[in-house]
Design a protein around this motif. Structure first.
Motif, PDB file in Angstrom:
ATOM      1  N   VAL A  54      -6.660  10.175  -1.071  1.00 46.20           N
ATOM      2  CA  VAL A  54      -6.727   8.727  -0.864  1.00 46.20           C
ATOM      3  C   VAL A  54      -6.269   7.994  -2.122  1.00 46.20           C
ATOM      4  CG1 VAL A  54      -8.295   6.771  -0.496  1.00 46.20           C
ATOM      5  CG2 VAL A  54      -8.467   8.800   0.951  1.00 46.20           C
ATOM      6  N   LEU A  55      -6.766   8.418  -3.278  1.00 46.88           N
ATOM      7  CA  LEU A  55      -6.369   7.757  -4.527  1.00 46.88           C
ATOM      8  C   LEU A  55      -4.867   7.906  -4.771  1.00 46.88           C
ATOM      9  CD1 LEU A  55      -9.353   8.723  -6.825  1.00 46.88           C
ATOM     10  CD2 LEU A  55      -8.829   6.472  -5.861  1.00 46.88           C
ATOM     11  N   ARG A  56      -4.324   9.087  -4.504  1.00 43.24           N
ATOM     12  CA  ARG A  56      -2.888   9.302  -4.672  1.00 43.24           C
ATOM     13  C   ARG A  56      -2.086   8.387  -3.735  1.00 43.24           C
ATOM     14  NH1 ARG A  56      -3.183  14.271  -5.394  1.00 43.24           N
ATOM     15  NH2 ARG A  56      -3.412  14.912  -3.228  1.00 43.24           N
ATOM     16  N   GLN A  57      -2.555   8.262  -2.492  1.00 40.98           N
ATOM     17  CA  GLN A  57      -1.876   7.406  -1.517  1.00 40.98           C
ATOM     18  C   GLN A  57      -1.923   5.940  -1.950  1.00 40.98           C
ATOM     19  OE1 GLN A  57      -0.328   8.767   1.078  1.00 40.98           O
ATOM     20  NE2 GLN A  57       0.405   6.859   1.903  1.00 40.98           N
ATOM     21  N   LEU A  58      -3.062   5.495  -2.458  1.00 43.52           N
ATOM     22  CA  LEU A  58      -3.189   4.113  -2.926  1.00 43.52           C
ATOM     23  C   LEU A  58      -2.279   3.846  -4.126  1.00 43.52           C
ATOM     24  CD1 LEU A  58      -7.031   3.571  -2.592  1.00 43.52           C
ATOM     25  CD2 LEU A  58      -5.230   2.623  -1.137  1.00 43.52           C
ATOM     26  N   GLN A 117       0.542   5.384  -4.779  1.00 42.21           N
ATOM     27  CA  GLN A 117       1.912   5.344  -4.265  1.00 42.21           C
ATOM     28  C   GLN A 117       2.206   4.000  -3.601  1.00 42.21           C
ATOM     29  OE1 GLN A 117       2.161   8.780  -1.719  1.00 42.21           O
ATOM     30  NE2 GLN A 117       2.417  10.192  -3.425  1.00 42.21           N
ATOM     31  N   THR A 118       1.240   3.466  -2.878  1.00 45.56           N
ATOM     32  CA  THR A 118       1.411   2.159  -2.236  1.00 45.56           C
ATOM     33  C   THR A 118       1.565   1.077  -3.291  1.00 45.56           C
ATOM     34  OG1 THR A 118       0.116   2.876  -0.330  1.00 45.56           O
ATOM     35  CG2 THR A 118       0.369   0.499  -0.640  1.00 45.56           C
ATOM     36  N   ARG A 119       0.750   1.114  -4.332  1.00 43.03           N
ATOM     37  CA  ARG A 119       0.853   0.143  -5.419  1.00 43.03           C
ATOM     38  C   ARG A 119       2.228   0.233  -6.087  1.00 43.03           C
ATOM     39  NH1 ARG A 119      -3.186   0.635 -10.343  1.00 43.03           N
ATOM     40  NH2 ARG A 119      -2.013   2.542 -10.527  1.00 43.03           N
ATOM     41  N   ALA A 120       2.689   1.429  -6.351  1.00 42.17           N
ATOM     42  CA  ALA A 120       3.999   1.609  -6.984  1.00 42.17           C
ATOM     43  C   ALA A 120       5.109   1.063  -6.089  1.00 42.17           C
ATOM     44  CB  ALA A 120       4.237   3.082  -7.284  1.00 42.17           C
ATOM     45  N   ARG A 121       4.998   1.313  -4.784  1.00 38.46           N
ATOM     46  CA  ARG A 121       6.008   0.815  -3.842  1.00 38.46           C
ATOM     47  C   ARG A 121       6.034  -0.713  -3.840  1.00 38.46           C
ATOM     48  NH1 ARG A 121       4.335   3.258   0.607  1.00 38.46           N
ATOM     49  NH2 ARG A 121       3.419   1.427   1.544  1.00 38.46           N
ATOM     50  N   LEU A 122       4.856  -1.336  -3.875  1.00 35.95           N
ATOM     51  CA  LEU A 122       4.801  -2.794  -3.904  1.00 35.95           C
ATOM     52  C   LEU A 122       5.422  -3.343  -5.188  1.00 35.95           C
ATOM     53  CD1 LEU A 122       1.244  -3.434  -2.440  1.00 35.95           C
ATOM     54  CD2 LEU A 122       3.430  -3.998  -1.371  1.00 35.95           C
ATOM     55  N   ARG A 123       5.176  -2.666  -6.290  1.00 37.92           N
ATOM     56  CA  ARG A 123       5.753  -3.105  -7.567  1.00 37.92           C
ATOM     57  C   ARG A 123       7.271  -2.954  -7.572  1.00 37.92           C
ATOM     58  NH1 ARG A 123       1.515  -0.649 -12.007  1.00 37.92           N
ATOM     59  NH2 ARG A 123      -0.081  -2.241 -11.710  1.00 37.92           N
ATOM     60  N   GLU A 124       7.773  -1.870  -6.992  1.00 40.27           N
ATOM     61  CA  GLU A 124       9.214  -1.633  -6.937  1.00 40.27           C
ATOM     62  C   GLU A 124       9.932  -2.691  -6.108  1.00 40.27           C
ATOM     63  OE1 GLU A 124       9.758   2.299  -5.464  1.00 40.27           O
ATOM     64  OE2 GLU A 124       9.037   3.248  -7.295  1.00 40.27           O
ATOM     65  N   GLU A 125       9.272  -3.122  -5.037  1.00 35.62           N
ATOM     66  CA  GLU A 125       9.889  -4.134  -4.171  1.00 35.62           C
ATOM     67  C   GLU A 125      10.045  -5.458  -4.901  1.00 35.62           C
ATOM     68  OE1 GLU A 125       7.527  -4.251  -0.644  1.00 35.62           O
ATOM     69  OE2 GLU A 125       8.147  -2.248  -0.015  1.00 35.62           O
ATOM     70  N   GLU A 167      -2.216  -9.010   2.292  1.00 34.50           N
ATOM     71  CA  GLU A 167      -1.108  -8.151   2.711  1.00 34.50           C
ATOM     72  C   GLU A 167      -1.151  -6.808   1.976  1.00 34.50           C
ATOM     73  OE1 GLU A 167       3.788  -8.138   2.886  1.00 34.50           O
ATOM     74  OE2 GLU A 167       2.739  -9.846   2.018  1.00 34.50           O
ATOM     75  N   ALA A 168      -1.450  -6.840   0.687  1.00 34.70           N
ATOM     76  CA  ALA A 168      -1.538  -5.609  -0.097  1.00 34.70           C
ATOM     77  C   ALA A 168      -2.654  -4.707   0.430  1.00 34.70           C
ATOM     78  CB  ALA A 168      -1.768  -5.931  -1.566  1.00 34.70           C
ATOM     79  N   LEU A 169      -3.797  -5.309   0.759  1.00 27.38           N
ATOM     80  CA  LEU A 169      -4.903  -4.519   1.298  1.00 27.38           C
ATOM     81  C   LEU A 169      -4.566  -3.950   2.671  1.00 27.38           C
ATOM     82  CD1 LEU A 169      -7.955  -6.653   0.181  1.00 27.38           C
ATOM     83  CD2 LEU A 169      -7.341  -4.356  -0.587  1.00 27.38           C
ATOM     84  N   GLN A 170      -3.882  -4.723   3.497  1.00 26.35           N
ATOM     85  CA  GLN A 170      -3.473  -4.222   4.804  1.00 26.35           C
ATOM     86  C   GLN A 170      -2.541  -3.028   4.662  1.00 26.35           C
ATOM     87  OE1 GLN A 170      -1.834  -7.591   6.868  1.00 26.35           O
ATOM     88  NE2 GLN A 170      -3.826  -8.257   7.632  1.00 26.35           N
ATOM     89  N   LEU A 171      -1.598  -3.105   3.720  1.00 24.61           N
ATOM     90  CA  LEU A 171      -0.691  -1.985   3.481  1.00 24.61           C
ATOM     91  C   LEU A 171      -1.452  -0.765   2.971  1.00 24.61           C
ATOM     92  CD1 LEU A 171       2.315  -3.850   1.837  1.00 24.61           C
ATOM     93  CD2 LEU A 171       2.286  -2.724   4.074  1.00 24.61           C
ATOM     94  N   ALA A 172      -2.430  -0.984   2.084  1.00 23.73           N
ATOM     95  CA  ALA A 172      -3.225   0.121   1.551  1.00 23.73           C
ATOM     96  C   ALA A 172      -4.037   0.788   2.660  1.00 23.73           C
ATOM     97  CB  ALA A 172      -4.142  -0.382   0.446  1.00 23.73           C
ATOM     98  N   ILE A 173      -4.666  -0.004   3.493  1.00 26.19           N
ATOM     99  CA  ILE A 173      -5.456   0.537   4.604  1.00 26.19           C
ATOM    100  C   ILE A 173      -4.565   1.325   5.557  1.00 26.19           C
ATOM    101  CG2 ILE A 173      -6.769  -0.100   6.672  1.00 26.19           C
ATOM    102  CD1 ILE A 173      -7.950  -2.417   4.943  1.00 26.19           C
TER     103      ILE A 173
END
Length: 73
Positions: free
Chosen positions: A17-21, A23-31, A39-45
């Motif tokens: 779960v931590l690894r997935q979160l 990766q999601t944070r990194a993807r949001l930063r890259e965008e 929206e960030a929480l929805q993507l994380a969930i």
């Protein structure tokens, strides 16, 4: 001393779960586009829900022969 199968599974699941979160944070930063907290929480969930995490039930059938008596649960 070790962890029972149930707790060892939970430790592994937490790591997933931590690894997935992360990766999601990194993807949001890259965008680079601003993202609302909701929206960030929805993507994380959504990303955590996509993980296949089995549910392990603890089995309490007594001590197996030769088992380590100091098992953390």
């Amino acid at each position: 001393m070790g962890f029972c199968e149930h707790c060892e599974g939970q430790r592994f699941d937490r790591a997933q779960v931590l690894r997935q979160l992360r990766q999601t944070r990194a993807r949001l930063r890259e965008e680079g586009a601003p993202c609302a907290a909701d929206e960030a929480l929805q993507l994380a969930i959504k990303s955590v829900r996509s993980l296949e995490i089995p549910h392990l039930e603890p089995i309490d059938d007594g001590m197996e022969e030769g088992a380590d008596p100091q098992v953390i649960h």
